[in-house]
Design a protein around this motif. Structure first.
Motif, PDB file in Angstrom:
ATOM      1  N   GLY A 116      38.483   4.614  40.443  1.00  0.00           N
ATOM      2  CA  GLY A 116      39.465   4.865  41.507  1.00  0.00           C
ATOM      3  C   GLY A 116      38.940   4.535  42.892  1.00  0.00           C
ATOM      4  O   GLY A 116      39.670   4.665  43.882  1.00  0.00           O
ATOM      5  N   ILE A 125      35.224  10.557  38.172  1.00  0.00           N
ATOM      6  CA  ILE A 125      35.181  12.028  38.142  1.00  0.00           C
ATOM      7  C   ILE A 125      34.683  12.501  36.781  1.00  0.00           C
ATOM      8  O   ILE A 125      33.932  13.479  36.696  1.00  0.00           O
ATOM      9  N   ARG A 180      24.156   0.462  40.598  1.00  0.00           N
ATOM     10  CA  ARG A 180      24.933   0.749  41.811  1.00  0.00           C
ATOM     11  C   ARG A 180      25.662   2.073  41.568  1.00  0.00           C
ATOM     12  O   ARG A 180      26.851   2.160  41.266  1.00  0.00           O
TER      13      ARG A 180
HETATM   14  C1  LIG Z   1      39.363  12.887  48.341  1.00  0.00           C
HETATM   15  C2  LIG Z   1      38.401  13.218  47.231  1.00  0.00           C
HETATM   16  C3  LIG Z   1      38.654  14.313  46.432  1.00  0.00           C
HETATM   17  C4  LIG Z   1      37.773  14.647  45.400  1.00  0.00           C
HETATM   18  N1  LIG Z   1      38.030  15.732  44.619  1.00  0.00           N
HETATM   19  C5  LIG Z   1      37.207  16.035  43.598  1.00  0.00           C
HETATM   20  C6  LIG Z   1      37.460  17.155  42.766  1.00  0.00           C
HETATM   21  O1  LIG Z   1      38.439  17.889  42.942  1.00  0.00           O
HETATM   22  N2  LIG Z   1      36.586  17.435  41.775  1.00  0.00           N
HETATM   23  C7  LIG Z   1      35.493  16.649  41.538  1.00  0.00           C
HETATM   24  O2  LIG Z   1      34.761  16.942  40.600  1.00  0.00           O
HETATM   25  N3  LIG Z   1      35.223  15.571  42.306  1.00  0.00           N
HETATM   26  C8  LIG Z   1      36.053  15.263  43.324  1.00  0.00           C
HETATM   27  N4  LIG Z   1      35.764  14.194  44.129  1.00  0.00           N
HETATM   28  C9  LIG Z   1      34.558  13.406  43.872  1.00  0.00           C
HETATM   29  C10 LIG Z   1      34.872  12.330  42.834  1.00  0.00           C
HETATM   30  O3  LIG Z   1      34.889  12.921  41.557  1.00  0.00           O
HETATM   31  C11 LIG Z   1      33.799  11.246  42.855  1.00  0.00           C
HETATM   32  O4  LIG Z   1      33.786  10.626  44.109  1.00  0.00           O
HETATM   33  C12 LIG Z   1      34.073  10.213  41.757  1.00  0.00           C
HETATM   34  O5  LIG Z   1      32.904   9.458  41.571  1.00  0.00           O
HETATM   35  C13 LIG Z   1      35.212   9.305  42.127  1.00  0.00           C
HETATM   36  O6  LIG Z   1      35.571   8.529  41.025  1.00  0.00           O
HETATM   37  P1  LIG Z   1      36.353   7.156  41.248  1.00  0.00           P
HETATM   38  O7  LIG Z   1      36.519   6.521  39.917  1.00  0.00           O
HETATM   39  O8  LIG Z   1      37.569   7.395  42.056  1.00  0.00           O
HETATM   40  O9  LIG Z   1      35.347   6.384  42.190  1.00  0.00           O
HETATM   41  P2  LIG Z   1      34.542   4.992  42.073  1.00  0.00           P
HETATM   42  O10 LIG Z   1      33.979   4.767  43.422  1.00  0.00           O
HETATM   43  O11 LIG Z   1      35.411   3.933  41.487  1.00  0.00           O
HETATM   44  O12 LIG Z   1      33.427   5.342  41.035  1.00  0.00           O
HETATM   45  C14 LIG Z   1      32.472   6.340  41.282  1.00  0.00           C
HETATM   46  C15 LIG Z   1      31.269   6.123  40.371  1.00  0.00           C
HETATM   47  O13 LIG Z   1      31.689   6.199  39.015  1.00  0.00           O
HETATM   48  C16 LIG Z   1      31.449   4.963  38.349  1.00  0.00           C
HETATM   49  N5  LIG Z   1      32.565   4.691  37.428  1.00  0.00           N
HETATM   50  C17 LIG Z   1      33.885   4.782  37.706  1.00  0.00           C
HETATM   51  N6  LIG Z   1      34.589   4.472  36.609  1.00  0.00           N
HETATM   52  C18 LIG Z   1      33.704   4.180  35.640  1.00  0.00           C
HETATM   53  C19 LIG Z   1      33.828   3.781  34.267  1.00  0.00           C
HETATM   54  N7  LIG Z   1      35.008   3.624  33.674  1.00  0.00           N
HETATM   55  N8  LIG Z   1      32.703   3.536  33.553  1.00  0.00           N
HETATM   56  C20 LIG Z   1      31.487   3.700  34.134  1.00  0.00           C
HETATM   57  N9  LIG Z   1      31.314   4.072  35.407  1.00  0.00           N
HETATM   58  C21 LIG Z   1      32.416   4.308  36.154  1.00  0.00           C
HETATM   59  C22 LIG Z   1      31.284   3.937  39.441  1.00  0.00           C
HETATM   60  O14 LIG Z   1      30.449   2.877  39.045  1.00  0.00           O
HETATM   61  C23 LIG Z   1      30.648   4.746  40.562  1.00  0.00           C
HETATM   62  O15 LIG Z   1      29.256   4.840  40.387  1.00  0.00           O
HETATM   63  C24 LIG Z   1      36.621  13.851  45.173  1.00  0.00           C
HETATM   64  C25 LIG Z   1      36.362  12.747  45.986  1.00  0.00           C
HETATM   65  C26 LIG Z   1      37.248  12.426  47.006  1.00  0.00           C
HETATM   66  C27 LIG Z   1      36.947  11.248  47.872  1.00  0.00           C
END
Ligand SMILES: Cc1cc2nc3c(=O)[nH]c(=O)nc-3n(C[C@H](O)[C@H](O)[C@H](O)COP(=O)(O)OP(=O)(O)OC[C@H]3O[C@@H](n4cnc5c(N)ncnc54)[C@H](O)[C@@H]3O)c2cc1C
Length: 469
Positions: free
Chosen positions: A81, A149, A455
């Protein structure tokens, strides 16, 4: 499929050409009309320019991209995401693998199991499962990706009742550094299954997740806005810890946004903006919520019986520049609460918040070594954000954040990986108990000995130094 190119002379051009031949999904480069949209992530400080952003359409596409990164030596960033505060979903001069097109959803409402593509956001998942009166907990924010997450743990609005996101994870399909597509669950590669439940994105690219669903139809929940007084904040957290498992709370101390339902004299002033979610019937919910409402005359009370997905209204992913910090705390007494409120009142950051989540309940009933999230006994986790505009304001915001962290310090340097923001802010080691970290390092050595997946909050292959950032 032909072998991925290993061109030393112009690796990026050869890789782009090869990807255009091999990939069913989108291959976006600097000359593409949507390049600036495609490279965009949540972190405004990660204004990076990948040589290519690939949006795979299939798991085979993901295997091809992993092969291209491995054979070319270009850095690989994997994006779900895009919400990583450290900007791990993008890369300067490397390959950004954007999984957002993998949105297949297969829900078995009888078995209460969801098999879903790794490109869904939390909101997309919650809405699809909600049609069946079912849910898996994914945090509090609609646009966060289920990928990031989940691999980091997952604390959300159902956590005290149903545990963390990883506690509902039944399996995954994962592309390894050597390009295999593995089924990973309790029977198949159980070591990997253990590692991806909290060990982050160090072990491969997950293309599909299988989650257990729980019966969550209507909840009694919503926003409660309370005055920012030390006794109210300390009382709130004490009540939250003693509440039944059905009730999960998240409270943010922050300047009140111009919400139409809060009297205007509080706009811009510190308030407690709390989200409370009770999974169960109205009667017991009212009983559990009453003491919170009695802490002080609420400035607004929007708690009501409503479908769980209503708590995840669709939103665009924001783009922010922020200094973020996280801590575990044992307790917050009135003195600590006063420190928090006055730091929020007096900050160089135009927008800032300290969010406090009381843990416990089902989170704490899972054995610390059952998954790679080992901090099951922690009481409160914080997320501090100072949102600034202009690089010249970063230093003052950083100093403010560090001062508040130091003032609240209770001698616990452990950290929740999903809330660890910037590279170097907390050693990855702080995110895991020592035995967990060692085990993760051995599994990393087995599945990714060259650290292709670096990364991220990087876990070094056993006996190696971690990559920075
Ligand atoms: C506004 C906001 C609200 C949040 N609220 C919460 C919350 O309520 N609870 C909580 O626990 N956390 C929360 N977070 C933190 C969030 O869980 C982490 O930032 C998470 O890493 C975001 O996941 P993403 O896939 O959106 O991000 P990305 O930046 O896409 O990925 C984050 C990390 O996960 C890896 N990744 C993503 N998808 C995969 C996949 N399919 N396979 C392998 N690796 C993958 C990426 O390589 C990167 O290292 C929040 C963050 C923000 C910015």
């Amino acid at each position: 499929m032909s072998a991925a190119p290993e061109s030393a002379a112009a690796p990026s051009i050869a890789v782009i050409e090869w990807l255009r031949e091999e990939i069913a999904g989108d291959v976006v480069t600097a000359d593409s009309a949507d390049y600036d949209t495609a490279r965009r992530v949540y972190s405004g400080t990660a204004d990076l320019r990948p040589v290519v952003v690939v949006r795979p359409a299939t798991a085979a596409d993901v295997q091809a991209v992993v092969g291209a990164a491995r054979d070319s030596g270009l850095e690989l960033a994997v994006r779900g995401g895009g919400h990583s505060a450290a900007g791990h979903g993008t890369t300067e001069g490397g390959i950004a693998l954007d999984l957002s097109a993998l949105k297949d959803i297969d829900i078995d409402p009888v078995a209460r199991v969801a098999r879903v593509g790794a490109g869904l956001t939390a909101g997309e998942f919650v809405r699809a499962a909600g049609k069946h009166g079912l849910a898996t907990g994914f945090g509090d924010t609609e646009s966060v990706g289920i990928g990031g997450i989940t691999v980091g743990g997952g604390l959300g609005l159902l956590s005290r009742k149903y545990g963390m996101t990883i506690d509902a994870l039944l399996g995954a399909e994962l592309v390894t550094a050597d390009g295999q597509l593995l089924t990973v669950d309790a029977e198949h590669h159980p070591d990997l299954f253990w590692a991806i439940r909290g060990g982050g994105s160090n072990f491969g690219v997950i293309t599909r997740f299988t989650f257990r669903l729980s019966p969550v139809d209507r909840v009694v929940g919503g926003l409660l806005v309370l005055p920012a007084e030390p006794a109210v904040l300390a009382g709130f957290l004490e009540l939250a810890g003693a509440a039944p498992d059905e009730l999960t709370t998240i409270v943010a101390v922050m300047p009140c946004p111009p919400l139409p339902f809060v009297p205007p004299q509080f706009h811009g002033q510190p308030v407690l903006l709390a989200q409370l979610v009770f999974v169960g019937d109205q009667g017991p919910a009212e009983e559990a919520l009453a003491p919170f409402r009695a802490l002080a005359e609420p400035l607004a009370d929007l708690i009501k019986a409503q479908p769980y997905p209503a708590l995840f209204p669709p939103e665009e992913m924001p783009r922010v520049t922020a200094v973020t910090r996280t801590q575990f705390l044992d307790s917050v007494d009135a003195s600590a609460a006063a420190t928090i409120i006055s730091a929020i009142a007096d900050s160089p950051a135009p927008m800032r918040l300290l969010q406090l989540r009381v843990l416990g309940g089902q989170i704490s009933r899972v054995a610390p070594d059952a998954t790679a999230f080992g901090f099951r006994d922690k009481k409160v986790v914080t997320y501090l954000g100072g949102f600034y505009a202009g690089e010249e304001n970063r230093a003052a915001t950083t100093a403010w954040a560090d001062e508040l962290v130091a003032a609240l310090d209770q001698g616990d340097s452990d950290a929740y990986a999903n809330f660890v923001g910037e590279p170097g802010q907390a050693e990855v080691g702080n995110c895991y108990p020592p035995a967990t970290l060692q085990r993760l390092g051995r599994i990393k050595q087995q599945y990714d000995p060259t650290n292709l997946f670096r990364r991220n909050h990087n876990i070094a292959p056993f006996d190696q130094e971690p990559a920075v950032g």
